[in-house]
Design a protein around this motif. Structure first.
Motif, short mmCIF file in Angstrom:
data_model
loop_
_atom_site.label_atom_id
_atom_site.label_comp_id
_atom_site.label_asym_id
_atom_site.label_seq_id
_atom_site.Cartn_x
_atom_site.Cartn_y
_atom_site.Cartn_z
N VAL A 89 0.84 -1.22 -0.01
CA VAL A 89 0.00 -0.02 -0.10
C VAL A 89 0.96 1.08 -0.07
CG1 VAL A 89 -1.47 1.23 1.41
CG2 VAL A 89 -2.05 -1.11 1.04
N ILE A 90 0.62 2.28 -0.71
CA ILE A 90 1.23 3.38 -0.86
C ILE A 90 0.37 4.71 -0.35
CG2 ILE A 90 1.00 3.95 -3.32
CD1 ILE A 90 3.79 5.53 -3.04
N LYS A 91 0.47 5.46 0.59
CA LYS A 91 -0.22 6.56 1.03
C LYS A 91 0.70 7.81 0.91
CE LYS A 91 -1.54 5.46 5.29
NZ LYS A 91 -2.18 5.43 6.51
N LYS A 92 -0.16 8.89 0.79
CA LYS A 92 0.82 10.26 1.01
C LYS A 92 0.15 11.01 2.05
CE LYS A 92 2.12 14.18 -1.93
NZ LYS A 92 1.79 15.05 -1.00
N GLU A 93 1.11 11.38 2.85
CA GLU A 93 0.78 12.15 3.90
C GLU A 93 1.60 13.69 4.14
OE1 GLU A 93 -0.86 9.13 7.20
OE2 GLU A 93 0.67 10.28 7.78
N ALA A 94 1.15 14.68 3.85
CA ALA A 94 1.81 15.82 3.93
C ALA A 94 2.94 15.73 2.78
CB ALA A 94 2.61 16.19 5.08
N ILE A 119 4.14 7.07 2.19
CA ILE A 119 4.17 6.08 3.13
C ILE A 119 4.01 4.57 2.47
CG2 ILE A 119 3.61 5.04 5.42
CD1 ILE A 119 2.43 8.10 5.91
N LEU A 120 5.05 3.75 2.43
CA LEU A 120 4.79 2.44 1.88
C LEU A 120 4.58 1.43 3.00
CD1 LEU A 120 6.06 4.28 -0.35
CD2 LEU A 120 7.39 2.52 -1.16
N THR A 121 3.85 0.47 2.70
CA THR A 121 3.49 -0.70 3.85
C THR A 121 3.62 -1.83 2.96
OG1 THR A 121 2.02 0.67 5.02
CG2 THR A 121 2.28 -1.55 5.69
N LEU A 122 4.41 -3.08 3.53
CA LEU A 122 4.21 -4.19 2.85
C LEU A 122 3.70 -5.10 4.12
CD1 LEU A 122 4.74 -6.49 0.73
CD2 LEU A 122 7.25 -6.65 1.72
N ALA A 123 2.67 -6.09 3.69
CA ALA A 123 2.02 -6.89 4.50
C ALA A 123 2.23 -8.19 3.84
CB ALA A 123 0.82 -6.63 5.05
N ILE A 124 2.20 -9.40 4.59
CA ILE A 124 1.87 -10.76 4.12
C ILE A 124 0.58 -11.00 4.48
CG2 ILE A 124 2.39 -13.43 4.27
CD1 ILE A 124 5.13 -12.23 5.28
N VAL A 125 -0.21 -11.48 3.71
CA VAL A 125 -1.83 -11.73 3.78
C VAL A 125 -1.95 -13.30 3.51
CG1 VAL A 125 -4.15 -11.31 3.35
CG2 VAL A 125 -2.53 -9.23 3.20
N ALA A 126 -2.73 -13.90 4.45
CA ALA A 126 -3.02 -15.23 4.31
C ALA A 126 -4.36 -15.40 3.98
CB ALA A 126 -2.82 -16.19 5.49
N LEU A 157 6.92 -4.34 6.87
CA LEU A 157 7.80 -3.47 6.87
C LEU A 157 7.20 -2.27 6.49
CD1 LEU A 157 8.81 -2.49 3.73
CD2 LEU A 157 10.25 -4.59 4.10
N GLN A 158 7.60 -1.21 6.74
CA GLN A 158 7.34 0.27 6.36
C GLN A 158 8.22 1.39 6.05
OE1 GLN A 158 4.61 2.81 9.41
NE2 GLN A 158 3.21 2.16 7.68
N ILE A 159 8.05 1.96 4.77
CA ILE A 159 8.93 2.94 4.23
C ILE A 159 8.53 4.24 4.14
CG2 ILE A 159 9.90 3.52 2.18
CD1 ILE A 159 10.19 0.34 1.58
N TYR A 160 9.33 5.19 4.48
CA TYR A 160 8.89 6.72 4.47
C TYR A 160 10.00 7.39 3.43
CZ TYR A 160 6.21 6.56 8.48
OH TYR A 160 4.81 6.33 9.55
N HIS A 161 9.40 8.13 2.57
CA HIS A 161 10.42 8.76 1.83
C HIS A 161 9.64 10.05 1.21
CE1 HIS A 161 8.87 7.78 -2.45
NE2 HIS A 161 8.82 6.59 -1.92
N ASP A 162 10.35 11.19 0.73
CA ASP A 162 9.83 12.26 0.09
C ASP A 162 10.01 12.38 -1.43
OD1 ASP A 162 12.67 14.55 1.00
OD2 ASP A 162 12.39 12.83 -0.67
#
Lengths: 131, 258
Positions: A43-48, A52-59, A70-75
């Motif tokens: 998932v990618i979200k934009k805040e300000a 914000i990128l999030t990776l999840a394992i779904v069953a 994991l979660q990633i923040y970048h500008d």
């Protein structure tokens, strides 16, 4: 009088791989490796000013049990980026794409992440046997 | 380890949740099940921060989600109502600024609501080390846990804040703060800094209003003794030999009405 281009040469976008694109590739690989029993969900979200990128394992077979990895923040400039290994509560700063790929690989192939994957697959197999 | 085993047997604990324990699942299971009787099991648990042991069959326990120090599970007992248990161990103030704790609370509240939609009810218990006191914004804020000190307010289920419906939790911990309250003045003792509460109530239980019919004030406590072993220091604070936090025990009468 011809207007002068003050922007210079704009690099081709095709040559640039975003951190999200790299993450999505790995998410897809997890789905292939586990024959769809586990899905890598990005998932990618934009805040300000931050992405914000999030990776999840779904069953899906476990009522869509969701484990964030994991979660990633970048500008907008993408690097440096901040990567948080949620499972192990560790943070990394990745100055460029090469470092990001290396750290990402370390997190995805860590013993703890593998333990989660194996555990979920075992649960799925076990539930399947009973049915 | 002996204290944990005694606590479980003396209090007939069905679900044991541990955070920051250095004891492995195998070590503790062997000790818990030494005397026989109803056996504890350690079901598959992706969380690195929280250990979970249950005295129910494995099919009574379902994973819902994990996100770092937050583990959301569904307990479907053989008799009685199924409930959602949110076990958490949030980051300490050493590693997180106050505003970051608030953002985290908002994220967790959203994850809880998602779990409730998935499961189809809101019989939710949140328990663990929040690293925030009951009066802090992350606990009280409408977008956070929205946990209130009054059951009458909590039973209104939700209120609308700036156009958004915000569900309540009931927080019984308010009634256990300070030395005039039953039990110890808090759950964690720390005396540093210019502004110090000394006794903090970082360890909390929050209940959705849908669980309040199965909860009573006499059925939970912050423990200060395990058998004859006093968890409190002779002087002030908590004995460091066991844990720097006091355990909380709660009984939910979910078999009522069955």
């Amino acid at each position: 009088m011809e207007t002068k281009n003050l922007w210079g040469d704009i690099p081709s976008v095709e040559k640039i791989k975003t951190p999200f694109a790299i993450l999505k590739e790995q998410a897809a690989i997890l789905s292939e490796l586990t024959k769809g029993l586990l899905i890598g969900h990005c998932v990618i979200k934009k805040e300000a000013n931050k992405f914000i990128l999030t990776l999840a394992i779904v069953a899906p077979a476990l009522d869509n049990y969701n484990c964030k990895v994991l979660q990633i923040y970048h500008d907008i400039s993408m690097y440096p980026l901040n990567l948080t290994d949620i499972i192990m509560s560790r943070q990394y700063n990745c100055s460029d794409e090469q470092t990001y790929i290396q750290i990402l690989g370390n997190v995805l192939s860590s013993d703890k992440t593998k333990k989660v994957i194996v555990g979920l697959l075992a649960q799925i197999e076990s539930n399947d046997t009973k049915e | 380890m002996n204290e944990i085993v005694s606590l479980c047997h003396d209090n007939d604990v069905d679900i044991l949740l541990l955070a920051e324990s250095k004891i492995t699942d195998v070590q503790l299971l062997k000790a818990l099940n030494q005397k026989g009787g109803r056996l504890y099991i350690a079901p598959f648990n992706p969380s690195v921060k929280i250990q979970i042991f249950i005295r129910y069959p494995l099919n009574c326990y379902k994973l819902i989600s994990d996100d770092g120090g937050i583990a959301i599970r569904q307990l479907i007992p053989p008799i009685g109502k199924d409930i959602i248990i949110v076990a958490l161990h949030l980051q300490s103030k050493l590693h997180m600024k106050e505003n970051e704790q608030i953002y985290q609370s908002v994220r967790i509240a959203s994850a809880i609501e998602h779990a409730e939609q998935q499961v189809g009810h809101s019989r939710t218990l949140v328990i663990g080390d929040f690293n925030m006191n009951p009066f802090e914004d992350g606990i009280v804020g409408a977008d956070g846990f929205h946990a209130v000190m009054d059951k009458v307010i909590a039973k209104k289920v939700c209120r609308t804040v700036q156009g958004k419906e915000c569900k309540y939790f009931y927080n019984p911990m308010w009634s256990r703060m300070g030395d005039s309250s039953p039990g110890p003045p808090g759950t964690y003792y720390y005396s540093g800094g210019h502004v110090s509460y000394f006794w903090n109530t970082f360890d909390q239980i929050l209940l959705r209003p849908d669980l309040l019919d199965y909860f009573s004030d006499g059925n939970w406590q912050v423990l200060t003794k395990v058998g004859d072993f006093n968890l409190l220091s002779d002087n002030i604070g908590i004995k460091p030999s066991t844990s720097d936090h006091l355990p909380i025990i709660i009984t939910l009468d979910i078999e009522r009405g069955m």
